[in-house]
Enzyme design. Structure first.
Site, PDB file in Angstrom:
ATOM      1  N   GLY A   1     -27.474  14.188  20.362  1.00 34.76           N
ATOM      2  CA  GLY A   1     -28.041  12.879  20.039  1.00 34.76           C
ATOM      3  C   GLY A   1     -28.532  12.792  18.611  1.00 34.76           C
ATOM      4  O   GLY A   1     -28.418  11.739  17.971  1.00 34.76           O
TER       5      GLY A   1
ATOM      6  N   THR B   1     -10.929   1.997  -6.263  1.00 35.84           N
ATOM      7  CA  THR B   1     -12.183   2.733  -6.434  1.00 35.84           C
ATOM      8  C   THR B   1     -12.700   2.497  -7.841  1.00 35.84           C
ATOM      9  O   THR B   1     -11.945   2.564  -8.809  1.00 35.84           O
ATOM     10  CB  THR B   1     -11.952   4.231  -6.210  1.00 35.84           C
ATOM     11  OG1 THR B   1     -11.466   4.441  -4.883  1.00 35.84           O
ATOM     12  CG2 THR B   1     -13.243   5.014  -6.402  1.00 35.84           C
TER      13      THR B   1
ATOM     14  N   GLU C   1      -4.874   7.893  -1.268  1.00 31.90           N
ATOM     15  CA  GLU C   1      -3.863   8.705  -1.973  1.00 31.90           C
ATOM     16  C   GLU C   1      -2.620   8.954  -1.112  1.00 31.90           C
ATOM     17  O   GLU C   1      -2.004  10.014  -1.167  1.00 31.90           O
ATOM     18  CB  GLU C   1      -4.456  10.053  -2.411  1.00 31.90           C
ATOM     19  CG  GLU C   1      -5.703   9.958  -3.237  1.00 31.90           C
ATOM     20  CD  GLU C   1      -5.448   9.631  -4.696  1.00 31.90           C
ATOM     21  OE1 GLU C   1      -4.321   9.807  -5.148  1.00 31.90           O
ATOM     22  OE2 GLU C   1      -6.393   9.184  -5.364  1.00 31.90           O
TER      23      GLU C   1
ATOM     24  N   GLY D   1       0.840  -1.189   0.000  1.00 25.22           N
ATOM     25  CA  GLY D   1       0.000   0.000   0.000  1.00 25.22           C
ATOM     26  C   GLY D   1       0.874   1.237   0.000  1.00 25.22           C
ATOM     27  O   GLY D   1       1.187   1.801  -1.039  1.00 25.22           O
TER      28      GLY D   1
END
Length: 390
Positions: free
Chosen positions: A347, A166, A370, A139
């Site tokens: 909340g 992607t 990236e 990676g």
């Protein structure tokens, strides 16, 4: 939930054409992207028809030359378009950024014949690209990639697995980095591979905490054969091509991060001015006012940073250090801003009824893609102090 619309970001754009361009983007966002973003993200729907519309509108090739179907727009303008798209739906903004990244190698290093043959369809012909650099075991250390391309007459045969891609499984073309020679950076070459090439198969999409509408998948290359006319640049030049693309791609991620953060701030301001406690809007309380002010300041600083880097790129000046800084600062800021936006809503911010929880989940991935933000710090430090000693 309030229907009060936030004021659009004031854009400092260089030409009337660019101002009209951003106006067009905002119109598409308001009509075609924003109304369905939350529902489609929750359902994991990939908006292919949106990318088709963007292509038909001339928005998929903005930073490339008009001779091959691009928009002839400076990066300063292109990145502001990305910000607008990402603020509405990160799946779209990041998708356009990745598509531009996938076009970079051919546009910057392809021969005239290659560009004439492929760029028009890639930039304005409705195609969608993927960028294939990362692998399961490489990676951040991309120079150690293992996918191989072996010469066979006039063809190359590609074998290996790419990861975290992607548009994996839906892309029409892929820019693929593969090893053709020695170990390390000098043995890597770039190729343009059709998305429907025989032997190219996508694994099931990853199950992610955010960006569920954007397919991310491994791609398996099982003896994929491409002609030498699909080799981009010289043999062994691929890693240099990849690094040049990543400098520009990091600016795209920075712009997307600012868009996500701006969307979260807009929602936080809208809620804080409408929500009443102790007889007045919660925006009247100093603790919240200061929080909103800090959020806005981080966004403006990030926007200024990515635009300055873009202007350097447009002027042909070195911008690698500034691109790393922009990616680092903008994505870290997006994580802080979206987290604070959830806190402002209390909340309600933790529920699916409001978009800030989705924005917070989406912001996280921008610190990773990236080049992780740890890698960005290494890049910046090398510019300051030179390479690490061994």
């Amino acid at each position: 939930m309030s229907d009060r619309a936030p004021q659009p970001v004031e854009r400092r754009l260089p030409t009337e054409e660019s101002r009209q361009l951003v106006a067009l983007v905002r119109d598409i966002v308001s009509k075609e992207i924003a109304p369905r973003a939350a529902e489609e993200e929750e359902a994991g729907v990939f908006p292919r028809e949106v990318f088709t519309l963007l292509s038909e509108s001339g928005l998929l090739g903005l930073p490339y030359g008009s001779a091959h179907g691009g928009g002839d727009q400076p990066y300063e303008v292109y990145l502001q378009v990305l910000e607008e798209l990402a603020a509405a739906r990160l799946t779209v903004g990041l998708g356009v950024s990745v598509h531009s990244l996938a076009c970079h190698a051919l546009a910057g290093y392809g021969t005239d014949a290659q560009q004439a043959a492929h760029l028009p369809a890639m930039l304005s012909g409705g195609l969608l690209g993927a960028y294939c650099l990362s692998e399961p075991a490489s990676g951040s250390d991309a120079a150690s990639l293992r996918t191989k391309a072996v010469r066979d007459g006039d063809d190359w045969v590609i074998t290996g697995t790419k990861a975290w891609i992607t548009h994996g499984g839906v892309a029409d073309f892929c820019t693929v980095l593969a090893r053709t020679g020695v170990e390390g950076a000098r043995g890597i070459t770039a190729f343009l591979v059709p998305g429907d090439a025989e032997g190219l198969n996508a694994a099931l999409p990853e199950k992610k905490m955010g960006m569920k509408g954007s397919p991310t998948a491994q791609l398996h290359f099982d003896g994929v054969r491409v002609g030498d006319d699909r080799r981009i640049g010289e043999e062994g030049q691929g890693f240099a091509i990849a690094l040049s693309a990543l400098d520009s791609g990091r600016l795209g991620i920075a712009a997307c991060a600012v868009g996500v953060a701006q969307a979260a701030l807009d929602e936080a301001v809208r809620y804080a001015t409408d929500r009443r406690q102790f007889g007045r809007p919660i925006a009247d309380f100093q603790g919240l006012r200061f929080m909103l002010a800090d959020m806005a300041t981080q966004i403006e600083a990030g926007r200024a940073l990515y635009l300055e880097a873009a202007r350097l790129r447009d002027a042909g000046e070195p911008f690698s250090r500034q691109a790393a800084m922009a990616k680092l600062f903008c994505t870290d800021a997006a994580m802080r801003v979206t987290t604070d936006a959830v806190q402002v809503l209390g909340g309600y911010g933790y529920t699916l009824d409001f978009p800030v929880e989705r924005l917070m989940r989406e912001a996280k991935v921008l610190q990773i893609v990236e080049g992780t933000n740890q890698i960005q710090r290494m890049v910046i430090a090398r510019h300051l102090a030179g390479p690490e000693t061994r």
